[in-house]
Design a protein around this motif. Sequence first.
Motif, PDB file in Angstrom:
ATOM      1  N   ALA A 196      28.824  28.879  45.464  1.00  0.00           N
ATOM      2  CA  ALA A 196      30.260  28.565  45.486  1.00  0.00           C
ATOM      3  C   ALA A 196      30.972  29.004  44.206  1.00  0.00           C
ATOM      4  CB  ALA A 196      30.445  27.065  45.714  1.00  0.00           C
ATOM      5  N   GLY A 197      30.394  28.727  43.062  1.00  0.00           N
ATOM      6  CA  GLY A 197      31.054  29.083  41.807  1.00  0.00           C
ATOM      7  C   GLY A 197      31.230  30.579  41.662  1.00  0.00           C
ATOM      8  N   VAL A 198      30.229  31.329  42.070  1.00  0.00           N
ATOM      9  CA  VAL A 198      30.292  32.799  41.956  1.00  0.00           C
ATOM     10  C   VAL A 198      31.341  33.360  42.918  1.00  0.00           C
ATOM     11  CG1 VAL A 198      28.955  34.934  42.092  1.00  0.00           C
ATOM     12  CG2 VAL A 198      27.867  32.849  41.252  1.00  0.00           C
ATOM     13  N   LYS A 199      31.433  32.715  44.085  1.00  0.00           N
ATOM     14  CA  LYS A 199      32.447  33.158  45.067  1.00  0.00           C
ATOM     15  C   LYS A 199      33.829  33.256  44.430  1.00  0.00           C
ATOM     16  CE  LYS A 199      31.012  31.842  49.648  1.00  0.00           C
ATOM     17  NZ  LYS A 199      30.830  30.738  50.553  1.00  0.00           N
ATOM     18  N   ALA A 200      34.119  32.316  43.567  1.00  0.00           N
ATOM     19  CA  ALA A 200      35.446  32.272  42.947  1.00  0.00           C
ATOM     20  C   ALA A 200      35.682  33.469  42.019  1.00  0.00           C
ATOM     21  CB  ALA A 200      35.604  30.977  42.164  1.00  0.00           C
ATOM     22  N   GLU A 201      34.622  34.183  41.661  1.00  0.00           N
ATOM     23  CA  GLU A 201      34.781  35.366  40.816  1.00  0.00           C
ATOM     24  C   GLU A 201      35.118  36.609  41.649  1.00  0.00           C
ATOM     25  OE1 GLU A 201      31.382  35.797  38.201  1.00  0.00           O
ATOM     26  OE2 GLU A 201      31.280  33.644  37.884  1.00  0.00           O
ATOM     27  N   PHE A 202      35.024  36.481  42.949  1.00  0.00           N
ATOM     28  CA  PHE A 202      35.307  37.598  43.864  1.00  0.00           C
ATOM     29  C   PHE A 202      36.608  37.330  44.611  1.00  0.00           C
ATOM     30  CE2 PHE A 202      30.935  38.299  42.952  1.00  0.00           C
ATOM     31  CZ  PHE A 202      30.652  39.618  43.245  1.00  0.00           C
ATOM     32  N   LYS A 203      37.199  38.408  45.091  1.00  0.00           N
ATOM     33  CA  LYS A 203      38.458  38.289  45.827  1.00  0.00           C
ATOM     34  C   LYS A 203      38.453  39.335  46.945  1.00  0.00           C
ATOM     35  CE  LYS A 203      43.351  38.090  44.527  1.00  0.00           C
ATOM     36  NZ  LYS A 203      44.298  38.224  43.402  1.00  0.00           N
ATOM     37  N   ALA A 204      39.033  38.989  48.087  1.00  0.00           N
ATOM     38  CA  ALA A 204      39.132  39.973  49.173  1.00  0.00           C
ATOM     39  C   ALA A 204      40.047  41.117  48.731  1.00  0.00           C
ATOM     40  CB  ALA A 204      39.686  39.321  50.431  1.00  0.00           C
ATOM     41  N   LEU A 205      39.647  42.351  49.007  1.00  0.00           N
ATOM     42  CA  LEU A 205      40.478  43.503  48.608  1.00  0.00           C
ATOM     43  C   LEU A 205      41.887  43.369  49.169  1.00  0.00           C
ATOM     44  CD1 LEU A 205      38.152  46.650  49.005  1.00  0.00           C
ATOM     45  CD2 LEU A 205      38.409  45.175  47.023  1.00  0.00           C
ATOM     46  N   ARG A 206      41.983  42.850  50.385  1.00  0.00           N
ATOM     47  CA  ARG A 206      43.313  42.767  51.029  1.00  0.00           C
ATOM     48  C   ARG A 206      44.245  41.817  50.270  1.00  0.00           C
ATOM     49  NH1 ARG A 206      41.075  39.364  56.246  1.00  0.00           N
ATOM     50  NH2 ARG A 206      40.767  37.434  55.084  1.00  0.00           N
ATOM     51  N   ASP A 207      43.685  40.927  49.437  1.00  0.00           N
ATOM     52  CA  ASP A 207      44.514  39.992  48.670  1.00  0.00           C
ATOM     53  C   ASP A 207      44.736  40.446  47.231  1.00  0.00           C
ATOM     54  OD1 ASP A 207      44.578  38.345  50.892  1.00  0.00           O
ATOM     55  OD2 ASP A 207      42.772  37.230  50.278  1.00  0.00           O
ATOM     56  N   PHE A 208      44.273  41.639  46.894  1.00  0.00           N
ATOM     57  CA  PHE A 208      44.421  42.129  45.517  1.00  0.00           C
ATOM     58  C   PHE A 208      45.897  42.306  45.159  1.00  0.00           C
ATOM     59  CE2 PHE A 208      40.360  44.350  43.776  1.00  0.00           C
ATOM     60  CZ  PHE A 208      39.585  43.274  44.154  1.00  0.00           C
ATOM     61  N   THR A 209      46.213  42.026  43.897  1.00  0.00           N
ATOM     62  CA  THR A 209      47.528  42.409  43.388  1.00  0.00           C
ATOM     63  C   THR A 209      47.520  43.924  43.167  1.00  0.00           C
ATOM     64  OG1 THR A 209      46.835  42.238  41.087  1.00  0.00           O
ATOM     65  CG2 THR A 209      47.701  40.222  42.115  1.00  0.00           C
ATOM     66  N   ALA A 210      48.712  44.477  42.961  1.00  0.00           N
ATOM     67  CA  ALA A 210      48.813  45.923  42.709  1.00  0.00           C
ATOM     68  C   ALA A 210      47.980  46.303  41.484  1.00  0.00           C
ATOM     69  CB  ALA A 210      50.272  46.313  42.518  1.00  0.00           C
ATOM     70  N   GLU A 211      47.992  45.427  40.495  1.00  0.00           N
ATOM     71  CA  GLU A 211      47.250  45.694  39.269  1.00  0.00           C
ATOM     72  C   GLU A 211      45.743  45.688  39.530  1.00  0.00           C
ATOM     73  OE1 GLU A 211      47.456  43.506  35.011  1.00  0.00           O
ATOM     74  OE2 GLU A 211      49.229  43.341  36.303  1.00  0.00           O
ATOM     75  N   GLU A 212      45.294  44.712  40.303  1.00  0.00           N
ATOM     76  CA  GLU A 212      43.859  44.630  40.616  1.00  0.00           C
ATOM     77  C   GLU A 212      43.425  45.838  41.450  1.00  0.00           C
ATOM     78  OE1 GLU A 212      43.278  39.758  40.646  1.00  0.00           O
ATOM     79  OE2 GLU A 212      44.071  40.781  42.422  1.00  0.00           O
ATOM     80  N   ASN A 215      31.190  32.742  34.455  1.00  0.00           N
ATOM     81  CA  ASN A 215      29.867  32.212  34.084  1.00  0.00           C
ATOM     82  C   ASN A 215      29.421  31.121  35.039  1.00  0.00           C
ATOM     83  OD1 ASN A 215      29.530  33.901  31.808  1.00  0.00           O
ATOM     84  ND2 ASN A 215      30.950  32.597  30.670  1.00  0.00           N
ATOM     85  N   ALA A 216      29.661  31.355  36.308  1.00  0.00           N
ATOM     86  CA  ALA A 216      29.363  30.321  37.302  1.00  0.00           C
ATOM     87  C   ALA A 216      27.952  30.441  37.860  1.00  0.00           C
ATOM     88  CB  ALA A 216      30.374  30.412  38.443  1.00  0.00           C
ATOM     89  N   GLY A 217      27.180  31.397  37.390  1.00  0.00           N
ATOM     90  CA  GLY A 217      25.820  31.562  37.908  1.00  0.00           C
ATOM     91  C   GLY A 217      25.577  33.004  38.273  1.00  0.00           C
ATOM     92  N   THR A 218      24.425  33.260  38.854  1.00  0.00           N
ATOM     93  CA  THR A 218      24.098  34.639  39.192  1.00  0.00           C
ATOM     94  C   THR A 218      24.391  34.909  40.661  1.00  0.00           C
ATOM     95  OG1 THR A 218      21.842  33.936  39.630  1.00  0.00           O
ATOM     96  CG2 THR A 218      22.287  34.850  37.459  1.00  0.00           C
ATOM     97  N   SER A 219      24.826  36.135  40.922  1.00  0.00           N
ATOM     98  CA  SER A 219      25.182  36.508  42.294  1.00  0.00           C
ATOM     99  C   SER A 219      23.964  36.976  43.081  1.00  0.00           C
ATOM    100  CB  SER A 219      26.213  37.637  42.259  1.00  0.00           C
ATOM    101  OG  SER A 219      25.604  38.809  41.708  1.00  0.00           O
ATOM    102  N   GLY A 220      22.949  37.460  42.375  1.00  0.00           N
ATOM    103  CA  GLY A 220      21.796  38.049  43.077  1.00  0.00           C
ATOM    104  C   GLY A 220      22.055  39.480  43.506  1.00  0.00           C
ATOM    105  N   LEU A 221      23.271  40.002  43.231  1.00  0.00           N
ATOM    106  CA  LEU A 221      23.593  41.377  43.642  1.00  0.00           C
ATOM    107  C   LEU A 221      22.917  42.375  42.712  1.00  0.00           C
ATOM    108  CD1 LEU A 221      27.402  40.881  44.243  1.00  0.00           C
ATOM    109  CD2 LEU A 221      25.625  41.088  46.008  1.00  0.00           C
ATOM    110  N   ASN A 222      22.479  43.490  43.292  1.00  0.00           N
ATOM    111  CA  ASN A 222      21.862  44.527  42.468  1.00  0.00           C
ATOM    112  C   ASN A 222      22.168  45.889  43.063  1.00  0.00           C
ATOM    113  OD1 ASN A 222      19.293  45.808  43.904  1.00  0.00           O
ATOM    114  ND2 ASN A 222      19.469  43.662  44.540  1.00  0.00           N
TER     115      ASN A 222
END
Length: 473
Positions: free
Chosen positions: A119-135, A88-95
């Motif tokens: 900045a707050g929304v950035k924290a909701e995203f993660k680089a695919l290369r850093d994903f855990t096996a589960e993610e 709930n860090a704000g809106t990304s503007g993505l559509n």
Amino acid sequence: MIFRLCCLFAGLTAVAAPAAETAAERFAAIRREASPAELYALLWALPKGGDLHNHLGGAGWPEVWWAIATDPQRNGGQVFYARTRFANAGTSGLNWRGRNLDHMLGVTIRGSSYDKLPAGVKAEFKALRDFTAEEKAAWMSGVVLDQPGEGRDEFFEFTWARLNELILDAHTVPELLVENMKRFGAEGLRYLEFQAPAFGMQDQNGKVLPPEEMAKRYEARLAQPDAVATGVTVRFLSTVLRFAPIAEAEIGRTYAFLDAHRDRWVGINMAGREDNDKGFPRRFLETYRAMRRQYPGIGISIHAGEVDEPNAHVRDTLLLGATRIGHGVNLITDPDTMLLMRANRFLVEINLVSNQLLEYTPDVTVHPFPEYLRFGIPVCLNTDDRGMWHSNMTDEYYTAVRTFALTWDETVSLGRASLEYAFLPAPVKAKLLAEYEAAVAAFAAKMLGADWRKTLETVKAEPSPYAKRTWKM
Ligand SMILES: [Zn+2]
């Protein structure tokens, strides 16, 4: 019985060449006697002509997308990110096509888009290369219909939206193209007519490229040795989203683009869910007539009848000038148009796995395909959005042959029709057809002998994840 007598006769007189009907009888016997894995292997090895109904953006298996998205060598040095949580860090503007994506996990974006997030929304995203096996497993499952209850709405409203910038990217999509040439080539296809995106594609900074630039990028990738080595012939269709308010204008710009790139871009298509009636075919009648006044010789293949209620969409689409109908599921409810298409110049591009998963014929045993085939309406088999089904062309053949007891002649006719109805110049088509007939003859001689079971052991079939989960291959 006839077959046994033939063999006896052949044995007595040492006649080596099998009679013409031997291949047909052997095929029928194998179909009855083979294990599922053996029949799958036989159909994997079968020459299959072409795939005429294939959306390039929907043709990426999750693991293929993953490999491209996480390999800077293959994606223009980019890093791709996806949303893994909400804070709930704000809106990304993505559509996606104007629809807000802030309620959806797994939405994939490129690094330059990530850099622009608050900045707050950035924290909701993660680089695919850093994903855990589960993610990673969750992301992959998010771009394929692999869970109970996932069907039409999941596909149209969520799956594409999750892939998001991966399927709008000028680096990743040409890479996906060649990956598909390799994979389809391995299962015996020699022609691919992709609905390839030309308009609205973006560079690594999100800048929209002119379609001419995108066409150049496809050509550059197709000229690479690994693409050439597949031996697969490729042509493109350009597809217009039918229910868009500006669809008429898009048809106009698409014709102009096709006219200027005829060597590779051979036709127009229209797609988009038909239960949104804003894209009904008759809406475009004057537009297509205006195009025909201006441009000769542009192929027209249009999705029609991909619905589970009766209407006149197939007939109206023929009136637009289409010579090929994508899906045609509800053609079965329109007797006059069936009679019109019987033994005529129009082909229905059948997509069995797609129609089943998107619930147009949830029970594939009542799909109208065998009725069209045996009633005399030209048909071929296609994969549609095989990335999202996790399937391949062998799955289409396996479904058809097993469910409807196809004969050898019927089976071979499907690949032949896929080439006869390709939007290709006559000499190229003749060459592909001659190669197809030669490959089919060689296949019959090698695979349909008395020792077929032993011969099948040499086939290295690769059952798709769809085949594994559907038929336990
Ligand atoms: Zn389609």
